[in-house]
Scaffold this active site. Structure first.
Site, PDB file in Angstrom:
ATOM      1  N   HIS A  70       2.663  -3.944  -8.361  1.00  0.00           N
ATOM      2  CA  HIS A  70       3.516  -4.135  -7.180  1.00  0.00           C
ATOM      3  C   HIS A  70       2.864  -5.104  -6.209  1.00  0.00           C
ATOM      4  O   HIS A  70       1.646  -5.118  -6.030  1.00  0.00           O
ATOM      5  CB  HIS A  70       3.815  -2.801  -6.498  1.00  0.00           C
ATOM      6  CG  HIS A  70       2.606  -2.035  -6.043  1.00  0.00           C
ATOM      7  ND1 HIS A  70       2.054  -2.184  -4.782  1.00  0.00           N
ATOM      8  CD2 HIS A  70       1.846  -1.097  -6.658  1.00  0.00           C
ATOM      9  CE1 HIS A  70       1.014  -1.369  -4.654  1.00  0.00           C
ATOM     10  NE2 HIS A  70       0.866  -0.698  -5.789  1.00  0.00           N
ATOM     11  N   ASP A  72       3.983  -5.169  -2.969  1.00  0.00           N
ATOM     12  CA  ASP A  72       4.076  -4.603  -1.627  1.00  0.00           C
ATOM     13  C   ASP A  72       2.834  -3.799  -1.279  1.00  0.00           C
ATOM     14  O   ASP A  72       2.130  -3.280  -2.151  1.00  0.00           O
ATOM     15  CB  ASP A  72       5.331  -3.744  -1.469  1.00  0.00           C
ATOM     16  CG  ASP A  72       5.387  -2.569  -2.441  1.00  0.00           C
ATOM     17  OD1 ASP A  72       5.041  -2.750  -3.626  1.00  0.00           O
ATOM     18  OD2 ASP A  72       5.769  -1.453  -2.017  1.00  0.00           O
ATOM     19  N   ASP A 103      -5.321  -2.286  -3.468  1.00  0.00           N
ATOM     20  CA  ASP A 103      -4.039  -1.703  -3.898  1.00  0.00           C
ATOM     21  C   ASP A 103      -2.894  -2.663  -3.589  1.00  0.00           C
ATOM     22  O   ASP A 103      -2.233  -2.511  -2.584  1.00  0.00           O
ATOM     23  CB  ASP A 103      -3.842  -0.372  -3.177  1.00  0.00           C
ATOM     24  CG  ASP A 103      -2.678   0.426  -3.702  1.00  0.00           C
ATOM     25  OD1 ASP A 103      -2.151   0.082  -4.774  1.00  0.00           O
ATOM     26  OD2 ASP A 103      -2.275   1.399  -3.040  1.00  0.00           O
ATOM     27  N   GLU A 137       6.988  -0.252  -4.533  1.00  0.00           N
ATOM     28  CA  GLU A 137       6.225   0.871  -5.078  1.00  0.00           C
ATOM     29  C   GLU A 137       5.692   1.765  -3.969  1.00  0.00           C
ATOM     30  O   GLU A 137       5.656   2.984  -4.105  1.00  0.00           O
ATOM     31  CB  GLU A 137       5.065   0.352  -5.940  1.00  0.00           C
ATOM     32  CG  GLU A 137       4.441   1.412  -6.839  1.00  0.00           C
ATOM     33  CD  GLU A 137       3.331   2.229  -6.171  1.00  0.00           C
ATOM     34  OE1 GLU A 137       2.941   3.281  -6.721  1.00  0.00           O
ATOM     35  OE2 GLU A 137       2.847   1.815  -5.098  1.00  0.00           O
ATOM     36  N   GLU A 138       5.278   1.156  -2.878  1.00  0.00           N
ATOM     37  CA  GLU A 138       4.703   1.928  -1.768  1.00  0.00           C
ATOM     38  C   GLU A 138       5.776   2.594  -0.913  1.00  0.00           C
ATOM     39  O   GLU A 138       5.471   3.445  -0.090  1.00  0.00           O
ATOM     40  CB  GLU A 138       3.841   1.026  -0.884  1.00  0.00           C
ATOM     41  CG  GLU A 138       2.638   0.402  -1.578  1.00  0.00           C
ATOM     42  CD  GLU A 138       1.554   1.405  -1.925  1.00  0.00           C
ATOM     43  OE1 GLU A 138       1.773   2.621  -1.744  1.00  0.00           O
ATOM     44  OE2 GLU A 138       0.495   0.970  -2.392  1.00  0.00           O
ATOM     45  N   GLU A 166      -2.948  -0.164 -11.052  1.00  0.00           N
ATOM     46  CA  GLU A 166      -3.326   0.681  -9.916  1.00  0.00           C
ATOM     47  C   GLU A 166      -4.848   0.829  -9.828  1.00  0.00           C
ATOM     48  O   GLU A 166      -5.539   0.846 -10.852  1.00  0.00           O
ATOM     49  CB  GLU A 166      -2.689   2.067 -10.050  1.00  0.00           C
ATOM     50  CG  GLU A 166      -1.184   2.089  -9.863  1.00  0.00           C
ATOM     51  CD  GLU A 166      -0.762   1.818  -8.425  1.00  0.00           C
ATOM     52  OE1 GLU A 166      -1.610   1.874  -7.514  1.00  0.00           O
ATOM     53  OE2 GLU A 166       0.426   1.537  -8.224  1.00  0.00           O
TER      54      GLU A 166
END
EC number: 3.5.1.18
Length: 382
Positions: A70, A72, A103, A137-138, A166
């Protein structure tokens, strides 16, 4: 260019500099797509609901090895609390600082540079390389990876292996791979009573008192024993609310929020059934709404785990541990169309924190691990 700016670090810094607070992408996918298209990838945007999604693929044959992640990031919080601005990547004391450093923009950069080196060395590789990236995703994760997976499934496109980037490492790069995740099942329970005056309890029914014995049983029960990969299922209350705010009113309703984290031993339907059996046995008048935000998934010690574990050992000399601890990830969606899904990335000690960072000397080794895994699974024999 700073002496420390290796190709992967340079790209990581370019991505961190884009303030892609969920669900914004801030141009990250365009930057990555341009690099991939130069390698012969077909890049398809599957944007929906204000979310940016990318499905990129090189090759048309199986096996399909997908790198997923991701763009974001979570909000940085007050900028003044950071030692340096959160979206201005900063190198100091052997660390790369910035929101998303761990992340997971370093993983995204490592994906790209690993692919670039592998394709350069092996342009006629076996199978296909794919990237599945989202900007959701977040956040609520309803218009991101799950929508791409649905689109792929609708046209019969499947994935054979998937590495989600991740941040899974604990103390040093490579010490942990997530080879599955627990499922998450939430319940919103309303236990009904009868409101009344505390001085006349015989004229009311206190739902807190009525629920208390059931609560004790639910909290004490052993739902299952877990297995090789998953710990026993847990049940936790996150909120209980009742009353009008006055100390002389017996409430008419008690509202309870709770959550199961469960592995592959139990199913969501079984946990729902057993919960309701307990509530029924205690004679409660109740309503309950369920929300399954993620099913458990597990990847055994197959080809992907073996290839990635060997790549880690050969690159950084670490014998990795398999684990299913932690929360949910987008791997739960990808597992619907992919039999082998793992998560692997940098150390996660600072994710979502002020002054998020990643070790500079782990950046290129991370890319090398991804490259070795590509080679192990897609390089032609001989």
């Amino acid at each position: 260019m700073h002496a420390n700016h290796t190709p992967t670090l340079t790209l990581a810094c370019e991505l961190i500099a884009r303030p892609s607070v969920t669900p914004e992408d801030a141009g990250c996918l365009d930057l990555i797509s341009a690099r991939l298209q130069a390698l012969g990838f077909t890049c398809e945007r599957i944007d929906t609901g204000g979310v940016s999604n990318l499905w990129a693929r090189r090759g048309s044959q199986a096996p399909v090895l997908c790198l997923a992640g991701h763009t974001d990031v979570v909000p940085p919080g007050p900028a003044a609390a950071w030692d340096t601005p959160p979206f201005e990547p900063n190198l100091r004391d052997g660390l790369l600082y910035g929101r998303g450093a761990a992340d997971m923009k370093t993983s995204l950069a490592a994906f790209v540079t690993a692919i670039e080196r592998f394709v350069s060395a092996c342009p006629d590789h076996e199978g296909s390389i794919a990237l599945l990236l989202t900007s959701d995703e977040e956040g609520v994760a309803t218009h991101g990876t799950v929508k791409v997976v649905e689109a792929l499934a609708a046209r019969g496109e499947r994935i054979d292996y998937c590495i989600v980037g991740e941040p899974t490492s604990v103390s040093t790069l490579g010490d942990m791979i997530k080879n599955g995740r627990r499922g998450s099942l939430s319940g919103s329970l309303r236990v009904k009573g009868l409101q009344g005056h505390v001085a006349y309890p015989q004229l009311a029914r206190n739902p807190i008192h009525l629920f208390a014995p059931a609560l004790a049983e639910l909290a004490a029960i052993r739902w299952d024993e877990g297995n090789e990969f998953f710990p026993p299922t847990t049940w936790q209350v996150s909120n209980i609310h009742a009353g009008t705010g006055a100390n002389n009113v017996i409430p008419g309703v008690c509202e309870v929020l709770f959550n199961f984290r469960f592995g592959s031993v139990s199913t969501a339907d079984d946990l729902k059934r057993r919960t309701c059996e307990i509530l029924d046995r205690h004679g409660l008048d109740y309503e309950i709404d369920w929300h399954l935000s993620g099913k458990p998934f597990i990847t055994g010690r197959g080809q992907l785990v073996r290839a990635l574990s060997a790549a880690i050992h050969d690159t950084v000399g670490v014998t990795t541990e398999l684990s299913t601890t932690g929360g949910t990830s987008d791997g739960r969606f990808i597992a619907d169309i992919c039999p082998e899904v793992v998560e692997f990335g940098p150390v996660n000690a600072t994710i979502h924190k002020i002054n998020e960072c990643v070790a500079i000397d782990a950046v290129e080794p991370l890319s090398a691990i991804y490259e070795r895994t590509l080679a192990a699974l897609l390089q032609p024999a001989g």
